[in-house]
Enzyme design. Structure first.
Site, PDB file in Angstrom:
ATOM      1  N   LEU A  25     116.895  72.043  71.134  1.00  0.00           N
ATOM      2  CA  LEU A  25     116.751  71.158  72.365  1.00  0.00           C
ATOM      3  C   LEU A  25     115.271  70.493  72.256  1.00  0.00           C
ATOM      4  CD1 LEU A  25     118.234  73.235  75.050  1.00  0.00           C
ATOM      5  CD2 LEU A  25     119.115  70.988  74.392  1.00  0.00           C
ATOM      6  N   ASP A  66      93.706  70.958  55.228  1.00  0.00           N
ATOM      7  CA  ASP A  66      94.653  71.120  55.730  1.00  0.00           C
ATOM      8  C   ASP A  66      94.609  70.837  57.097  1.00  0.00           C
ATOM      9  OD1 ASP A  66      97.254  72.055  56.518  1.00  0.00           O
ATOM     10  OD2 ASP A  66      97.111  74.001  56.087  1.00  0.00           O
ATOM     11  N   GLU A 125     102.164  71.938  63.845  1.00  0.00           N
ATOM     12  CA  GLU A 125     102.743  72.137  62.777  1.00  0.00           C
ATOM     13  C   GLU A 125     102.226  73.455  62.269  1.00  0.00           C
ATOM     14  OE1 GLU A 125     103.103  72.534  58.046  1.00  0.00           O
ATOM     15  OE2 GLU A 125     101.236  72.742  59.489  1.00  0.00           O
ATOM     16  N   GLU A 159     114.790  66.906  66.993  1.00  0.00           N
ATOM     17  CA  GLU A 159     115.739  67.243  68.154  1.00  0.00           C
ATOM     18  C   GLU A 159     116.037  66.134  69.013  1.00  0.00           C
ATOM     19  OE1 GLU A 159     115.153  72.002  67.988  1.00  0.00           O
ATOM     20  OE2 GLU A 159     113.998  70.706  69.408  1.00  0.00           O
ATOM     21  N   ASP A 198     101.076  66.476  53.432  1.00  0.00           N
ATOM     22  CA  ASP A 198     100.427  67.295  54.455  1.00  0.00           C
ATOM     23  C   ASP A 198      98.866  67.429  53.811  1.00  0.00           C
ATOM     24  OD1 ASP A 198      99.367  69.365  55.839  1.00  0.00           O
ATOM     25  OD2 ASP A 198     101.338  70.549  56.111  1.00  0.00           O
TER      26      ASP A 198
END
Lengths: 699, 699
Positions: free
Chosen positions: A220, A337, A375, A387, A404
């Site tokens: 959901l 990152d 993330e 979703e 990324d």
């Protein structure tokens, strides 16, 4: 992606020392305008390649990594505004850009009660303390915005372990061994800021949540009104308090352990023999009756995490999306990152946006740029997005491109992806000059580091397969969208570091990148050019540059492994691989015939609806491999070719796993029935894929 | 669809008498050539309407119902050949036609050991036997091809029940009461062949399997290699031996029962007071110590069942399918069920095929005609087809049109369907003359029998919703394809018969239709014209005639029911309907805006790709309501608006059912969490639907 040694706190039978796996990660950027060419315009492509600037990427990175921008922190929200401002710029912005928020469950250390690791003497007094923070070596490791090293989602608790205790493990300490991350080096003079290696006080943060997506709202979208699981019903959190420490502290603890010698493969570079305990050795630095006390005060908090989406509207087929994503949140400054990816994302969107705003160009299909939130906690922003827009994305997305970390190191391109994307990446990289000495293309340089012998093409660069290391995971595994992940990476002959050494530490800073990882930013530029060319090819080509027949090699190799390593066993249980052989052959024939039809059409002047219909077959092929009932125990994984494989045989994952579980069970067991079911699931998927590739009026 | 009284054989605490539900069913045909108009060609439409011939439908029906054609019987396979021959005819056939087989688990009575029902006296002697076959009244009820009445999938066994026995029910007898099927009439002179009513010996056959699809291969196509469940793991079969009998025999048993008077609503028209037992009354036809002995010898068999598919290739968008289906298998001759549908199917395919072969016409989109096998056993042929081609059908099917029984009676059209199909059925039926006296359109006649007051349109004919009574079930519930079921049916002021009285008996014959149900076959013709017009409109219209904003009325009505009947209760549990209100409003606004955009475009000359993109939004809307995780306990059902509703409140089924289960549980229970989850599932579906309807470049 991430491997660390785990130092266990034995409260019982045996102390615990081994290898632990932590979730690891990756991230990029891009732009677009008003004339619509029939097909890929090579002049536009050349313009874009020429305008992508290394120094602008460097400027972006300096800005992005100036301050720590942990998910949902004020600086993370500042970067949302920065992205919106760039993407709404009247000179170089996109058609539209919006931020949206999800209310998600994150985990943070307490600011009032830091997590602590002590050695406590027999009388209860603290005789040793691990560092609470990393050493401030460059002036960037201090300050309130540097989050204390911690294991996200590890539960709070204060276990105190007598190493000789009898049962169970009460807590876990995790550290990264210099053997794994530093090519064995560990002294301050050999490590950052004197080299790219991890300083002794560096600690790798990470999420210890087993699944991905918001933990409270599986399947959901985490909008405020959504049903949320009761915490008692959440699965996938670590069961016991866990805390990461630096190898400096780990040495003090580990080199003082007594007991049996640990296995050879567990030995590392801390300068002592690693032992399994129980207890400290009597001649070491701690009294023999000392205990290790760990206090973890992590707190779960509902936080609003933002995604930012920027759109270039397609001129001809606005309902076909080329989706390009990078996460925005970091653990600390996150220069590598994910900001190395975000710096590329912003440069790509600037160049394409400028052409768009000038009216020079508008792609055939829509291009969607995404900056994902949270993330690092488990691919949360991207998963919630898939979703929320499940059907729309599944019906319309041509390909998902993920960048990324754009530059791990500056030796070569590294690509992970599903087979249909191989052809577009090859086409793109053959036309771009590789950074570094010589006059090689990125493709020619790449093939020197990663290659394989293809039965169809001969020697070609090899693509890796997509796990769950970054935001591509929900796109490929949950939605069945052809995906890729791009980065520049190591020369493995020069380092055995598991990943760039300052990964997830407070030492992953701008200077680290600028001095050690990619001075001059030419590798960043190479990734930007590769991604830019791939985006243009996917969004502008009349026929989608996805070669569906490239799936045949994968299927053949899975089939061959099954035949060589499982067929005899299966026959003992009266299970035949025959239907699988037939299904693979049918797929091969239909894929080859479709490629042939496209090739014939390309010689004529096909009408736009004919092209659209063929492109739909190419785009939707990957969807036919989804089966939401294939792996009921795996959350989100429904791609029958790329689900996690735990069995040792490199074949279809469901078959491999089911065989590995059935092996030691009796004939006729439920486990053997599951093997048969898994074969049927693959056969059905392959037959369905072949049906999707057939001429459309044939059912 | 089917209601029968059930006569229980008490082996224990209490004898058992009640109402039983049996699966019920329905079926049609159709054809197509080489010029491609831009839009629906009204002249072609008129030609088709004029050529659909009542007398040819009558001829078809005579041929189709000449012999019994139980699923997989030799005559069923003969009809497969008949269909192939018609659809491959060089003058009036389709572009292609193929038969394909599935290996499925069916259930048949034993030919050597017929099922028996006896009354056994105190000394063990048989003192009464129920009929093993129906009385041969027209010369068609004898012969080896008339399958003995039985309850398919009821297990074998020979329970003998002392009515006074103490525990449990050992077997079940089922009969159809004249009150339910014959408007109370029961004498031979008042029943077939003297009227349309069921003769005293008539017995309704049926499938007693709880789910649909092949019982051994849920979610997998029943191809020979597929994994099959072990019989021990199959669920959904009746637990105890069951046998249907005629009301003549039922009267002898039931009117002799002693015991308490059955409730008023259980009383029927057998001419006695129905009692609950235990035991026979002492003054009746049987000695007081008699027992009823039931021998059921049904056998499960793997059989090859055929589907036949005939295709008219679309000229412009061959990858868009208008799918039209009818099952082929019957219980006995099946003149009504399903051959009245098959007779229409063949006439439609002849008329369209002739235009196609002449080169007069070829539709814009593909038209697929399907003749399903083994529907009577549980929609098996159609379900296996949807499992085999899941992705392809989901991606490409515009609408599924089902005509099973085409004529129940000759009073009025009756339509079941999802809201988007309402508009095309209205357009079609306004232009076709209704059979019978007067000069009404089918629409104007229909509105006299079934109507409702629409907040948008005023008084309009009312469509029923789609359950699982025929082959549309897998298309709407499992694949989320907009579907409809068409038939002519009763004047309810003239009969209260649950269904046409000879349903599933050996009296459902050609003469029955020709003399009683539709003399002159004008109702058959009316259904053929309605279906033909709907097919042409869906396959030839430039813009798909699916009005997505017609879903708004359904959503408003579900929402209103939730607000009126559940909101107070929900508030006590801190559950808000607010997000649902917002989602419905968002859907309304987006649907209305899309309809407006189409209307604007229709005034200009939109290019084919623009139209295709909008049509994809219309086609795929229904898909957005699917959620395979919404109802884990319901096989195949995943449409969040049309799943089975067991709760009493006529709102979203998941919400209604969850509330009904939570009502009597404590605050904070799992059942209340499920209510919250169900609301989130509907909100997510509606938000997803609204997103799909938005201008495509807006995410």
């Amino acid at each position: 992606m991430q491997w660390t040694k785990v130092l266990g706190l034995g409260l019982g039978a045996a102390a615990f020392l081994g290898l632990g796996i932590i979730l690891g990660h990756f991230a990029i950027p891009k732009e677009a305008s008003v004339s619509a060419p029939q097909d890929l315009d090579l002049q536009i492509l050349e313009t874009v390649m020429g305008q992508l600037s290394a120094s602008r990427i460097r400027d972006n990175l300096r800005e992005l990594s100036r301050d720590p921008h942990l998910a949902t922190s004020p600086r993370d929200e500042d970067l949302v505004q920065l992205l919106l401002q760039r993407w709404r710029d009247p000179e170089s912005g996109l058609d539209s850009a919006e931020a949206s928020k999800y209310e998600v469950l994150l985990s943070f250390p307490s600011q009032e009660q830091p997590n602590l690791v002590h050695v406590v003497g027999p009388t209860g007094d603290i005789i040793y303390s691990c560092r609470q923070t990393e050493e401030n070596l460059t002036g960037e490791q201090g300050g309130p915005d540097v989050v204390q090293p911690y294991a996200a989602y590890a539960p709070p608790g204060t276990p105190q372990a007598v190493n000789a205790a009898k049962h169970g493990v009460a807590g876990v300490l995790v550290y990264t061994d210099p053997a794994d991350i530093n090519d064995g080096l560990s002294s301050p003079s050999e490590t950052f800021p004197n080299s790219w290696y991890l300083p002794p006080s560096g600690v790798e943060r990470g999420s210890y949540y087993e699944y991905f997506g918001d933990p409270l709202t599986p399947y959901l979208p985490a909008i405020p009104s959504s049903f949320r699981l009761d915490l008692a019903n959440v699965s996938g959190f670590p069961p016991i308090p866990t805390q990461p420490i630096g190898f400096q502290d780990a040495r003090d603890l580990l080199c003082n352990l007594s007991g049996t010698l640990a296995p050879t493969t567990w030995q590392g570079a801390l300068g002592c023999s690693y032992r399994l305990g129980p207890g400290f050795r009597p001649d070491g630095g701690f009294p023999a009756d000392s205990q290790v006390n760990v206090s973890v005060h992590n707190r779960l908090e509902l936080r609003n995490s933002s995604n930012v989406l920027g759109i270039i509207r397609g001129a001809v087929e606005p309902d076909r999306y080329v989706l390009y994503g990078n996460h925005r949140d970091s653990w600390v400054h996150g220069a590598v990152d994910p900001s190395s990816g975000t710096a590329v994302l912003l440069e790509l969107s600037r160049v394409l946006g400028t052409l768009l705003k000038k009216g020079t160009w508008r792609p055939r299909r829509s291009i969607v740029f995404a900056s994902w939130g949270a993330e690092e906690f488990g691919l949360i922003g991207s998963t919630e997005f898939t979703e929320e827009f499940f059907n729309k994305l599944q019906e319309r997305t041509v390909t998902y491109i993920n960048v990324d970390i754009s530059v791990f190191a500056n030796a070569t391109l590294r690509v992970q992806g599903t087979p249909p994307v191989q052809s577009v990446v090859f086409s793109a990289t053959k036309e771009i000059r590789s950074p570094g000495p010589g006059d090689l293309s990125i493709y020619d340089n790449w093939i020197r580091y990663f290659n394989r012998s293809s039965p169809v093409y001969g020697l070609v660069p090899s693509l890796g397969s997509l796990g769950a290391g970054s935001d591509y995971a929900p796109f490929i595994h949950f939605l069945g969208i052809s995906s890729m992940d791009l980065a520049y990476t190591y020369d493995r002959s020069k380092t055995s570091a598991r990943i760039y050494p300052t990964y997830h530490t407070a030492f992953d800073t701008f200077d680290y990148v600028d001095k050690f990882l990619d001075p001059g930013f030419s590798s960043h530029q190479a990734v930007a050019q590769t991604a830019g060319s791939v985006i243009l090819r996917l969004s502008d080509s009349f026929f989608l540059p996805l070669n569906v027949s490239d799936y045949s090699e994968t299927l053949r190799s899975f089939l061959q492994a099954a035949q060589q390593e499982l067929e005899a066993l299966l026959e003992q249980h009266s299970i035949s691989l025959g239907p699988l052989v037939t299904a693979v052959e049918k797929f091969d024939a239909e894929a080859a015939a479709l490629v042939e039809r496209i090739s014939t059409l390309q010689k004529g002047s096909p009408d736009p609806l004919q092209v659209r219909m063929l492109n739909d077959q190419l785009m939707l092929l990957e969807r036919t491999f989804l089966n939401p009932r294939a792996f009921p125990e795996e959350r989100y994984y429904s791609h029958v070719l790329w689900a996690p494989r735990t069995g040792s045989v490199a074949t279809f994952p469901g078959l491999s796993n089911a065989c590995s579980r059935a092996r030691d069970t009796a004939p006729g067991s439920e486990a053997w029935a599951e093997v048969q079911r898994q074969i049927s699931i693959v056969v059905m998927a392959l037959e369905g894929a072949a049906a999707t590739l057939r001429p459309v009026a044939d059912l």
